[in-house]
Design a protein around this motif. Structure first.
Motif, mmCIF file in Angstrom:
data_model
loop_
_atom_site.group_PDB
_atom_site.id
_atom_site.type_symbol
_atom_site.label_atom_id
_atom_site.label_comp_id
_atom_site.label_asym_id
_atom_site.label_seq_id
_atom_site.Cartn_x
_atom_site.Cartn_y
_atom_site.Cartn_z
ATOM 1 N N ARG A 89 4.122 -32.603 -26.440
ATOM 2 C CA ARG A 89 5.035 -33.386 -25.600
ATOM 3 C C ARG A 89 4.296 -34.646 -25.147
ATOM 4 N N GLU A 90 5.051 -35.636 -24.681
ATOM 5 C CA GLU A 90 4.443 -36.899 -24.297
ATOM 6 C C GLU A 90 3.947 -36.823 -22.859
ATOM 7 N N VAL A 91 2.649 -36.686 -22.713
ATOM 8 C CA VAL A 91 2.013 -36.595 -21.404
ATOM 9 C C VAL A 91 1.243 -37.875 -21.109
ATOM 10 N N VAL A 92 0.532 -38.378 -22.107
ATOM 11 C CA VAL A 92 -0.323 -39.549 -21.946
ATOM 12 C C VAL A 92 0.378 -40.767 -22.555
ATOM 13 N N LYS A 93 0.438 -41.850 -21.778
ATOM 14 C CA LYS A 93 1.019 -43.102 -22.282
ATOM 15 C C LYS A 93 -0.006 -44.221 -22.344
ATOM 16 N N GLU A 94 -1.122 -44.060 -21.634
ATOM 17 C CA GLU A 94 -2.147 -45.096 -21.604
ATOM 18 C C GLU A 94 -3.519 -44.440 -21.449
ATOM 19 N N VAL A 95 -4.536 -45.069 -22.061
ATOM 20 C CA VAL A 95 -5.905 -44.574 -21.948
ATOM 21 C C VAL A 95 -6.768 -45.703 -21.395
ATOM 22 N N VAL A 96 -7.549 -45.379 -20.366
ATOM 23 C CA VAL A 96 -8.497 -46.333 -19.783
ATOM 24 C C VAL A 96 -9.884 -45.742 -19.972
ATOM 25 N N LEU A 97 -10.739 -46.489 -20.684
ATOM 26 C CA LEU A 97 -12.102 -46.043 -20.929
ATOM 27 C C LEU A 97 -13.031 -46.778 -19.980
ATOM 28 N N ARG A 98 -13.838 -46.040 -19.260
ATOM 29 C CA ARG A 98 -14.761 -46.631 -18.276
ATOM 30 C C ARG A 98 -16.187 -46.385 -18.697
#
Length: 98
Positions: A89-98
């Protein structure tokens, strides 16, 4: 005599109902996303991963390697697709790498 009605349910159905009734989906999503990251990224990336946090629909990943962060930055859409496919299912829409 009246027939007895069967109200049997599988354990997974009962647990799903419990999670929905008590509004625990967001907490379960956080755990599921963290596990999916560990499974999908493998030992190489996991050794440089400090934190995996889901806030809303944004996944924040804290890495110790700037080179790896830059490399993973090119494949953010693929990472999102892989995690959502793993969770079905669609849980993640964006990824931020720190």
């Amino acid at each position: 005599m009246a027939k007895r009605q069967s109200n049997e349910s599988s354990i997974s159905e009962v647990l799903q109902q419990f999670i929905q009734q008590n509004k625990l989906e967001t907490g379960m999503d956080k755990i599921d996303v963290e596990q999916a990251w560990k499974i999908l990224m493998g030992n190489g990336v996991n050794s440089y991963t400090q934190e995996v946090i889901l806030k809303g629909t944004t996944l924040y990943v804290k890495l110790t390697s700037a080179v790896l962060r830059e490399e993973l930055g090119y494949g953010k859409q693929k990472i999102i697709a892989m995690i959502n496919e793993e969770l079905k299912r669609e849980v993640v829409k964006e990824v931020v790498l720190r």
